[in-house]
Design an enzyme around this catalytic site. Structure first.
Site, PDB file in Angstrom:
ATOM      1  N   GLU A 220      90.786  85.737  61.969  1.00  0.00           N
ATOM      2  CA  GLU A 220      91.963  85.049  62.523  1.00  0.00           C
ATOM      3  C   GLU A 220      91.413  83.872  63.311  1.00  0.00           C
ATOM      4  O   GLU A 220      90.983  84.029  64.458  1.00  0.00           O
ATOM      5  CB  GLU A 220      92.745  86.008  63.431  1.00  0.00           C
ATOM      6  N   CYS A 254      96.470  79.361  69.590  1.00  0.00           N
ATOM      7  CA  CYS A 254      95.877  79.006  68.288  1.00  0.00           C
ATOM      8  C   CYS A 254      96.861  78.298  67.382  1.00  0.00           C
ATOM      9  O   CYS A 254      96.477  77.458  66.583  1.00  0.00           O
ATOM     10  CB  CYS A 254      95.356  80.266  67.604  1.00  0.00           C
TER      11      CYS A 254
HETATM   12  P1  NAD Z   1      85.276  81.951  70.322  1.00  0.00           P
HETATM   13  O1  NAD Z   1      85.102  81.923  68.852  1.00  0.00           O
HETATM   14  O2  NAD Z   1      84.391  81.113  71.164  1.00  0.00           O
HETATM   15  O3  NAD Z   1      85.121  83.447  70.878  1.00  0.00           O
HETATM   16  C1  NAD Z   1      85.835  84.531  70.321  1.00  0.00           C
HETATM   17  C2  NAD Z   1      85.037  85.800  70.552  1.00  0.00           C
HETATM   18  O4  NAD Z   1      83.798  85.695  69.881  1.00  0.00           O
HETATM   19  C3  NAD Z   1      84.719  86.093  72.015  1.00  0.00           C
HETATM   20  O5  NAD Z   1      84.861  87.470  72.246  1.00  0.00           O
HETATM   21  C4  NAD Z   1      83.269  85.655  72.148  1.00  0.00           C
HETATM   22  O6  NAD Z   1      82.544  86.385  73.116  1.00  0.00           O
HETATM   23  C5  NAD Z   1      82.711  85.945  70.760  1.00  0.00           C
HETATM   24  N1  NAD Z   1      81.610  85.029  70.418  1.00  0.00           N
HETATM   25  C6  NAD Z   1      81.370  83.794  70.906  1.00  0.00           C
HETATM   26  N2  NAD Z   1      80.269  83.266  70.332  1.00  0.00           N
HETATM   27  C7  NAD Z   1      79.808  84.176  69.461  1.00  0.00           C
HETATM   28  C8  NAD Z   1      78.705  84.220  68.547  1.00  0.00           C
HETATM   29  N3  NAD Z   1      77.858  83.198  68.441  1.00  0.00           N
HETATM   30  N4  NAD Z   1      78.539  85.319  67.803  1.00  0.00           N
HETATM   31  C9  NAD Z   1      79.413  86.336  67.890  1.00  0.00           C
HETATM   32  N5  NAD Z   1      80.469  86.361  68.732  1.00  0.00           N
HETATM   33  C10 NAD Z   1      80.672  85.305  69.499  1.00  0.00           C
HETATM   34  O7  NAD Z   1      86.818  81.601  70.567  1.00  0.00           O
HETATM   35  P2  NAD Z   1      87.577  81.466  71.939  1.00  0.00           P
HETATM   36  O8  NAD Z   1      87.122  80.242  72.650  1.00  0.00           O
HETATM   37  O9  NAD Z   1      87.552  82.760  72.673  1.00  0.00           O
HETATM   38  O10 NAD Z   1      89.075  81.253  71.407  1.00  0.00           O
HETATM   39  C11 NAD Z   1      89.543  80.019  70.984  1.00  0.00           C
HETATM   40  C12 NAD Z   1      89.566  79.911  69.482  1.00  0.00           C
HETATM   41  O11 NAD Z   1      90.166  81.049  68.901  1.00  0.00           O
HETATM   42  C13 NAD Z   1      90.405  78.739  69.011  1.00  0.00           C
HETATM   43  O12 NAD Z   1      89.777  78.130  67.917  1.00  0.00           O
HETATM   44  C14 NAD Z   1      91.700  79.383  68.573  1.00  0.00           C
HETATM   45  O13 NAD Z   1      92.436  78.642  67.629  1.00  0.00           O
HETATM   46  C15 NAD Z   1      91.212  80.671  68.030  1.00  0.00           C
HETATM   47  N6  NAD Z   1      92.262  81.677  68.081  1.00  0.00           N
HETATM   48  C16 NAD Z   1      92.791  82.134  66.920  1.00  0.00           C
HETATM   49  C17 NAD Z   1      93.835  83.036  66.953  1.00  0.00           C
HETATM   50  C18 NAD Z   1      94.478  83.547  65.692  1.00  0.00           C
HETATM   51  O14 NAD Z   1      95.248  84.500  65.800  1.00  0.00           O
HETATM   52  N7  NAD Z   1      94.215  82.969  64.541  1.00  0.00           N
HETATM   53  C19 NAD Z   1      94.301  83.506  68.182  1.00  0.00           C
HETATM   54  C20 NAD Z   1      93.718  83.020  69.340  1.00  0.00           C
HETATM   55  C21 NAD Z   1      92.691  82.124  69.292  1.00  0.00           C
END
Ligand code: NAD
Length: 466
Positions: A220, A254
């Protein structure tokens, strides 16, 4: 959980937690309807009992108002649990499938079986909703799960851990807190399914790690979600619903409208209405308005400040560095060369791009990564049909924003680089189960045409399977 207490210099290691969950899953305890229903009821009670603490946590982490916190991080979870609980018994029944004449004597069914041990990784923008709604799917599907919330909202993360630890035994559902190092260690393990919500960049890291074990993944993700305002639109309502969907949670959604294509015929009127709606929602002074969410951290605050460089600021633009607030900001004179058009904004900045021909709009959107959401404002049915048919996007709303996410009846998910797989309602149940096809053959007779030893078998097969 002893393995989590290893010294801080060592990378965390989760194999014994997984082994415990796998052993529990293999007892079959999670599979019965009664077990699943009871766990959903326990979760409902836990969320209800903790409502006040949830609202406090999202307020501390993001300065979310009670209204926004309740709507997005409490009400949607409770509604999802009620909906899933009401339908689960029916969903769990195997589905009878038609059997063709070529399979005379047999019966076919589809059984939905739990995957097993799941990993659920969630982001920070709606920390409770985006952790618990996937978890509801995992429970309904009869799985166990390890949950990893975001480190960027520590108060929410700590409360999510407490709720999970108080409600479920760790061999069934457990929560581990931490950042990249914890996710990386978890991703080394062999899960039966990974459900990841987050950015496109990290989505590809997750998919790469999952490929090592051939683990199925649901992604997602995010990206730039366009909105189109046609000249036939009800402009006042369009401005109102766009202002609401864009600046809810300060644009840290998002599926928030990322940028607006507005017909150049009505641009002036639309902009003036949009400005009025922003003032109506967030007062003349959003920087000190209590109902307005703040930016999650300094890094995102600075990133967003930089995104304002280049275009003209039509409205807003003021910031407060001490409290990490950015006014709802409308940008005009925007070009695709500006930084604001080259990444997902994920904040309260709204670029406006005028258009003269819908052909250009369709072409421009189709030349970019497939959006997670798309919004169209028009009263013209042929434009509605054209946009829905000609542009690929995860999901969207016509004459509204965000609302397609709030119904449990519609699958929610992306397409292409905005993600794959979907959830909510029955789609969550499907997302966390494998569709197992089973054919039961009769033993009352044996159709001999399958055997090469039967005279004329090949010509009968040729006739039957054409
Ligand atoms: P992110 O990808 O930075 O982090 C998401 C999760 O992944 C966190 O728990 C983080 O600790 C973990 N993470 C971070 N780096 C990682 C790595 N290198 N390896 C493995 N795990 C890692 O995203 P964010 O900043 O928390 O959220 C914002 C993003 O999420 C935006 O792009 C937004 O559009 C998207 N989002 C999507 C939805 C959806 O339902 N499609 C919902 C909310 C947010």
């Amino acid at each position: 959980m002893e393995q989590l207490l290893s010294s801080s210099t060592e990378a965390p290691e989760y194999s014994s937690l997984l082994a415990e969950q796998r052993e529990f899953f293999q007892t079959g305890a999670t599979r019965t309807y009664i077990f699943r229903k009871t766990q959903l009821e326990k979760l409902y009670k836990a969320i209800s009992d903790n409502e006040r603490l949830i609202l406090e946590a999202v307020n501390k982490d993001l300065h979310k108002s009670e209204f926004e916190g309740f709507f997005a991080d409490v009400a949607l979870i409770l509604h999802e649990i009620s909906y899933v609980k009401k339908h689960l018994h029916k969903w769990m029944k195997p589905t009878n499938i038609k059997t063709p004449l070529t399979h005379f004597g047999s019966r076919c069914k589809i059984y939905r079986e739990p995957y097993g041990v799941n990993l659920v990784v969630s982001p920070w923008n709606y920390p409770f909703q985006l952790t618990f709604i996937p978890l509801i799917g995992a429970i309904a599907g009869g799985n166990t799960a390890i949950v990893k919330p975001s480190e960027l909202t520590p108060n929410s993360s700590a409360l999510i851990t407490k709720i999970i630890t108080d409600t479920f035994p760790i061999e069934y559902i457990s929560c581990v807190e931490g950042g990249v190092e914890v996710s990386t260690a978890l991703l080394k393990e062999k899960f039966d399914h990974i459900f990841f919500t987050g950015s496109v960049e990290v989505g590809s890291v997750v998919m790469r790690a999952a490929s090592e074990h051939l683990t199925p993944v649901t992604l997602e993700l995010g990206g730039k979600s366009p909105t189109i305002v046609d000249k036939s639109a009800n402009l006042k309502l369009a401005a109102r619903r766009i202002a609401w969907g864009k600046f809810f949670n300060s644009g840290q959604t998002c599926i928030a409208p990322d940028y607006i294509y507005v017909s150049s015929h009505i641009q002036k009127e639309f902009l003036s209405l949009l400005k009025e709606e922003i003032k109506r929602l967030y007062s003349e002074d959003p920087l000190s308005y209590k109902e307005y969410t703040h930016i999650v951290n300094d890094r995102h605050f600075k990133r967003l400040q930089n995104l304002m460089d280049g275009p003209s600021i039509y409205y807003g633009g003021k910031v407060d560095e001490t409290t990490l607030v950015i006014e709802p900001t409308i940008l005009t004179n925007v070009s695709w060369k500006h930084p604001v058009m080259n990444e997902e904004i994920f904040g309260p900045i709204l670029p406006i791009i005028p258009f003269n021909s819908l052909d250009e709009v369709v072409m421009e959107i189709n030349n970019r990564p497939k959006p997670l959401a798309l919004y169209l404002f028009t009263e013209n049915d042929s434009i509605k049909k054209r946009i829905v048919e000609e542009i690929s996007f995860g999901g969207g709303s016509i004459n509204d924003t965000l609302f397609h996410l709030t119904t449990p009846h519609l699958p929610f998910g992306g397409v292409g680089s905005s993600g794959h797989g979907s959830y909510h309602g029955i789609h969550s149940y499907k997302c966390f189960t494998h569709e197992k096809s089973v054919l039961s053959q009769t033993t009352k007779f044996d159709l001999s045409v399958r055997y090469h030893t039967t005279k004329g078998a090949q010509s009968i097969i040729r006739k039957l399977f054409k």
